[in-house]
Design an enzyme around this catalytic site. Structure first.
Site, PDB file in Angstrom:
ATOM      1  N   ASP A 145      44.165  65.832  25.113  1.00 49.49           N
ATOM      2  CA  ASP A 145      44.169  64.858  24.028  1.00 49.49           C
ATOM      3  C   ASP A 145      44.306  65.844  22.791  1.00 49.49           C
ATOM      4  O   ASP A 145      43.983  67.455  22.487  1.00 49.49           O
ATOM      5  CB  ASP A 145      43.238  64.141  24.188  1.00 49.49           C
ATOM      6  CG  ASP A 145      41.963  64.917  24.766  1.00 49.49           C
ATOM      7  OD1 ASP A 145      42.550  65.727  24.974  1.00 49.49           O
ATOM      8  OD2 ASP A 145      41.234  63.660  25.778  1.00 49.49           O
ATOM      9  N   GLU A 175      41.042  54.579  27.547  1.00 50.80           N
ATOM     10  CA  GLU A 175      39.683  53.575  26.943  1.00 50.80           C
ATOM     11  C   GLU A 175      39.560  51.820  28.287  1.00 50.80           C
ATOM     12  O   GLU A 175      40.870  51.881  28.571  1.00 50.80           O
ATOM     13  CB  GLU A 175      39.139  53.199  25.741  1.00 50.80           C
ATOM     14  CG  GLU A 175      39.097  54.148  25.193  1.00 50.80           C
ATOM     15  CD  GLU A 175      37.797  54.661  25.013  1.00 50.80           C
ATOM     16  OE1 GLU A 175      37.206  54.716  25.635  1.00 50.80           O
ATOM     17  OE2 GLU A 175      36.988  55.990  23.788  1.00 50.80           O
ATOM     18  N   HIS A 177      36.039  56.627  31.211  1.00 55.92           N
ATOM     19  CA  HIS A 177      37.612  56.608  30.691  1.00 55.92           C
ATOM     20  C   HIS A 177      38.235  58.507  31.248  1.00 55.92           C
ATOM     21  O   HIS A 177      37.164  59.007  31.318  1.00 55.92           O
ATOM     22  CB  HIS A 177      37.549  56.688  28.968  1.00 55.92           C
ATOM     23  CG  HIS A 177      36.760  57.912  28.849  1.00 55.92           C
ATOM     24  ND1 HIS A 177      36.374  57.623  27.449  1.00 55.92           N
ATOM     25  CD2 HIS A 177      36.451  58.775  28.763  1.00 55.92           C
ATOM     26  CE1 HIS A 177      34.966  58.588  26.939  1.00 55.92           C
ATOM     27  NE2 HIS A 177      36.139  59.744  27.325  1.00 55.92           N
ATOM     28  N   ASN A 182      32.194  56.024  30.055  1.00 60.46           N
ATOM     29  CA  ASN A 182      32.768  54.241  29.978  1.00 60.46           C
ATOM     30  C   ASN A 182      33.952  54.019  30.590  1.00 60.46           C
ATOM     31  O   ASN A 182      34.387  53.228  31.195  1.00 60.46           O
ATOM     32  CB  ASN A 182      33.216  53.759  28.484  1.00 60.46           C
ATOM     33  CG  ASN A 182      33.998  54.083  27.920  1.00 60.46           C
ATOM     34  OD1 ASN A 182      34.570  55.680  28.280  1.00 60.46           O
ATOM     35  ND2 ASN A 182      34.275  53.844  27.393  1.00 60.46           N
TER      36      ASN A 182
END
Ligand code: F6R
Length: 254
Positions: A67, A142, A137, A135
């Site tokens: 990313d 997400e 991800h 979380n």
């Protein structure tokens, strides 16, 4: 899913590093999928050290990073390209022309999707290194991301922006979008090694290992991967255990 428990992140870096080294030594033109963030730093340190001691040759290795922040050029100090050069590529004999990081300056999903085609053209990822978000991800996919997502421009959640603000001078400097490989892109890797260490990852680790597979916890898609190793430390599971323990008591006495 193979789960290996180690004492800390440094040890996790050694275990992951050995898995990667084994591939690099046996396939001179292997394609690596690489990650950024705090988690894989120990892996890169270990790989650099082993490269010096064992004269590991990276000259024909290719790499694709997961990313990049949207809007950051490769020269930007907080860009993932900058991080990779600084943390890893500058210390081994990899040809930078063979290292790919999504371009943070692209504007459309069509441009982003070309990344998946480039990976396919190169022969596909032999080994993918992954971290894990608090979380759940993976990459910047997400909660709520579709499992068939490919590389695209994605929005970061407020919690991810907050967590990642530790790398920036000011929270308002953190980009709110990124170019992120998709969940489908990741699942195509022939082998995956994921590291999750520290107590902040405990809840995500519980979902990753126990399931159920759900878009609320994007990492759970990895339960379907045929060749994945998850490396965790005591802290990333102990809290999980304590939480269920507390849950048990409240259930019993309330
Ligand atoms: C980084 C990436 C992210 C991180 C995750 C954990 O390339 O894709 O998904 O792996 O946010 O970050 P750290 O390792 O900083 O806890």
């Amino acid at each position: 899913m193979k789960v290996i428990k180690v004492i800390n992140n440094n040890k996790a870096g050694e275990v992951a590093g050995d898995i990667i080294l084994n591939i690099v030594k046996n396939k001179a033109n292997a394609i690596l999928g690489l990650a950024t963030g705090s988690t894989p730093i120990s892996t890169y340190k270990y790989l650099i050290e082993k490269t010096k001691n064992q004269k590991v040759d990276w000259s024909n290795i290719k790499s694709f990073n997961l990313d990049e922040y949207k809007g950051l050029s490769s020269e930007h100090k907080q860009s993932y390209r900058y991080f990779m050069n600084n943390t890893f590529f500058d210390h081994i004999n990899i040809d930078k022309k063979n290292t790919f990081v999504p371009d943070g300056l692209i504007e459309t999903n069509e441009q982003a999707a070309k990344y998946d085609k480039d990976i396919k053209m190169a022969g596909g990822i032999d080994i993918q290194l992954l971290g894990l978000g608090i979380n759940g991800h993976i990459v910047f996919n997400e909660p709520g991301t579709l499992f068939d997502s490919i590389t695209s421009i994605v929005d970061l959640t407020q919690s991810t922006i907050e967590v990642n603000s530790r790398f920036f001078k000011d929270k308002k400097d953190v980009p709110n979008q990124a170019i992120s490989m998709g969940l489908n892109s990741i699942m195509k890797a022939k082998e995956i090694v994921l590291i999750a260490t520290g107590k902040s990852k405990a809840e995500a680790v519980k979902h990753l290992i126990e399931g159920p597979i759900s878009k609320d916890w994007p990492c759970t898609i990895l339960l379907e991967h045929p060749n994945i190793t998850v490396i965790i430390d005591g802290r990333s599971i102990r809290i999980t255990f304590l939480k269920s323990f507390r849950g048990f008591f409240s259930l019993k006495f309330n």
